[in-house]
Motif scaffolding. Structure first.
Motif, PDB file in Angstrom:
ATOM      1  N   PHE A  36       0.828  -1.196   0.000  1.00 49.78           N
ATOM      2  CA  PHE A  36       0.000   0.000   0.000  1.00 49.78           C
ATOM      3  C   PHE A  36       0.867   1.251   0.000  1.00 49.78           C
ATOM      4  O   PHE A  36       1.799   1.362   0.801  1.00 49.78           O
ATOM      5  CB  PHE A  36      -0.883   0.068   1.258  1.00 49.78           C
ATOM      6  CG  PHE A  36      -2.086  -0.827   1.241  1.00 49.78           C
ATOM      7  CD1 PHE A  36      -3.294  -0.384   0.723  1.00 49.78           C
ATOM      8  CD2 PHE A  36      -2.013  -2.106   1.755  1.00 49.78           C
ATOM      9  CE1 PHE A  36      -4.402  -1.206   0.718  1.00 49.78           C
ATOM     10  CE2 PHE A  36      -3.114  -2.944   1.764  1.00 49.78           C
ATOM     11  CZ  PHE A  36      -4.322  -2.491   1.248  1.00 49.78           C
ATOM     12  N   THR A  38       0.853   5.082   1.163  1.00 50.53           N
ATOM     13  CA  THR A  38       0.090   5.777   2.207  1.00 50.53           C
ATOM     14  C   THR A  38      -0.095   7.258   1.894  1.00 50.53           C
ATOM     15  O   THR A  38      -0.577   8.014   2.733  1.00 50.53           O
ATOM     16  CB  THR A  38       0.759   5.598   3.584  1.00 50.53           C
ATOM     17  OG1 THR A  38       2.112   6.064   3.529  1.00 50.53           O
ATOM     18  CG2 THR A  38       0.756   4.125   3.988  1.00 50.53           C
ATOM     19  N   LEU A  60      -3.837   3.397   0.306  1.00 51.60           N
ATOM     20  CA  LEU A  60      -4.651   3.562   1.504  1.00 51.60           C
ATOM     21  C   LEU A  60      -4.915   5.056   1.663  1.00 51.60           C
ATOM     22  O   LEU A  60      -3.989   5.833   1.895  1.00 51.60           O
ATOM     23  CB  LEU A  60      -3.924   2.984   2.726  1.00 51.60           C
ATOM     24  CG  LEU A  60      -4.805   2.419   3.836  1.00 51.60           C
ATOM     25  CD1 LEU A  60      -3.964   1.610   4.818  1.00 51.60           C
ATOM     26  CD2 LEU A  60      -5.553   3.508   4.569  1.00 51.60           C
ATOM     27  N   THR A  79      -8.485   7.876   8.365  1.00 46.69           N
ATOM     28  CA  THR A  79      -8.296   7.020   7.190  1.00 46.69           C
ATOM     29  C   THR A  79      -9.644   6.581   6.633  1.00 46.69           C
ATOM     30  O   THR A  79     -10.692   6.797   7.239  1.00 46.69           O
ATOM     31  CB  THR A  79      -7.467   5.773   7.530  1.00 46.69           C
ATOM     32  OG1 THR A  79      -8.262   4.893   8.354  1.00 46.69           O
ATOM     33  CG2 THR A  79      -6.184   6.150   8.252  1.00 46.69           C
ATOM     34  N   ILE A 126     -12.408  -0.506   0.947  1.00 45.01           N
ATOM     35  CA  ILE A 126     -11.137  -1.207   1.014  1.00 45.01           C
ATOM     36  C   ILE A 126     -11.381  -2.636   1.490  1.00 45.01           C
ATOM     37  O   ILE A 126     -12.222  -2.895   2.363  1.00 45.01           O
ATOM     38  CB  ILE A 126     -10.151  -0.468   1.954  1.00 45.01           C
ATOM     39  CG1 ILE A 126      -8.766  -1.092   1.858  1.00 45.01           C
ATOM     40  CG2 ILE A 126     -10.660  -0.415   3.388  1.00 45.01           C
ATOM     41  CD1 ILE A 126      -7.696  -0.282   2.570  1.00 45.01           C
ATOM     42  N   CYS A 150      -2.262   4.577   9.213  1.00 48.86           N
ATOM     43  CA  CYS A 150      -2.343   3.508   8.221  1.00 48.86           C
ATOM     44  C   CYS A 150      -1.968   2.153   8.820  1.00 48.86           C
ATOM     45  O   CYS A 150      -2.561   1.124   8.482  1.00 48.86           O
ATOM     46  CB  CYS A 150      -1.461   3.831   7.023  1.00 48.86           C
ATOM     47  SG  CYS A 150      -2.076   5.219   6.018  1.00 48.86           S
ATOM     48  N   THR A 153      -4.934   1.066  10.740  1.00 45.61           N
ATOM     49  CA  THR A 153      -5.987   0.665   9.818  1.00 45.61           C
ATOM     50  C   THR A 153      -5.748  -0.756   9.312  1.00 45.61           C
ATOM     51  O   THR A 153      -6.659  -1.595   9.296  1.00 45.61           O
ATOM     52  CB  THR A 153      -6.056   1.632   8.621  1.00 45.61           C
ATOM     53  OG1 THR A 153      -6.478   2.906   9.089  1.00 45.61           O
ATOM     54  CG2 THR A 153      -7.033   1.143   7.562  1.00 45.61           C
TER      55      THR A 153
END
Length: 215
Positions: A36, A38, A60, A79, A126, A150, A153
């Motif tokens: 990912f 960020t 993300l 997020t 997501i 992140c 998350t």
């Protein structure tokens, strides 16, 4: 005037390949990973690493919550999974209440972030990361607040492991990231960190349209 000796990376591509030098690519390839980015700026670097790992790639999404009457001071990050991480020291020093931060985070999430998420994911959310290895990548860290959000998350989405890779970051941020991530990989850490752009010779702005094309 910036001293050339303070420039560590010519551009994002160079930073990505230098980051690949410190990543244990061969051992990582023994497992499946999802890489990912960020931030928008982290997308080109994350894409290069994902290609080398032969892994899935994604972005993300998150938004900054700025202090009242100070648009240059981020006090929290929200997020796309509604994870909120607060810079507690700044919030206390500016006497900003948690109620304000959470209310503002909800407002930003509903009115701004979700619009971007819908455009990027075509109305999907997501995916769950249950039992997946996640590598979070950015072009550099300033406060590390976005990366921390992140990480949390990814953990809350069920990731089996969460690692972080970034070309450059402040030394003070290293212990914080290492506390909540399984592994942290970086090219350079600096005791006296200025800001990310300072250490790149060329760091072009990347916006949402650019990100959609890279995807």
């Amino acid at each position: 005037m910036q001293n050339d000796e303070q420039i560590y990376f010519k551009n994002r591509d160079v930073a990505a390949f230098r980051l690949l030098d410190v990543l244990p690519i061969d051992s990582m390839k023994l497992e499946d990973w999802t890489v990912f980015a960020t931030s928008y700026g982290g997308v080109p670097i994350a894409k290069i690493i994902a290609n080398r790992l032969e892994s899935n790639f994604d972005l993300l999404l998150s938004s900054k919550i700025m202090a009242p009457n100070n648009e240059d001071c981020e006090i929290a990050i929200v997020t796309e999974s509604e994870e909120v991480v607060i810079h507690e020291e700044l919030a206390k020093s500016f006497e900003i209440s948690l109620d304000f931060i959470f209310a503002k985070s909800k407002q930003v999430y509903d009115n701004e972030l979700m619009k971007t998420v819908k455009l990027y994911r075509q109305d999907a959310r997501i995916e769950e990361l249950t039992n997946k290895n996640v590598l979070l990548v950015d072009e550099g860290l300033n406060t590390g607040l976005t990366m921390m959000a992140c990480i949390k998350t990814a953990i809350n989405l069920g990731a089996k492991s969460v690692s972080v890779a970034t070309p450059i970051l402040p030394s003070a941020t290293v212990p914080t990231i290492e506390t909540i991530a399984d592994d942290l990989y970086y090219v350079k850490k600096l005791d006296h960190f200025v800001f990310i752009d300072f250490y790149y010779d060329k760091l072009e702005n990347i916006d949402f349209e650019d990100v959609k094309n890279i995807k």
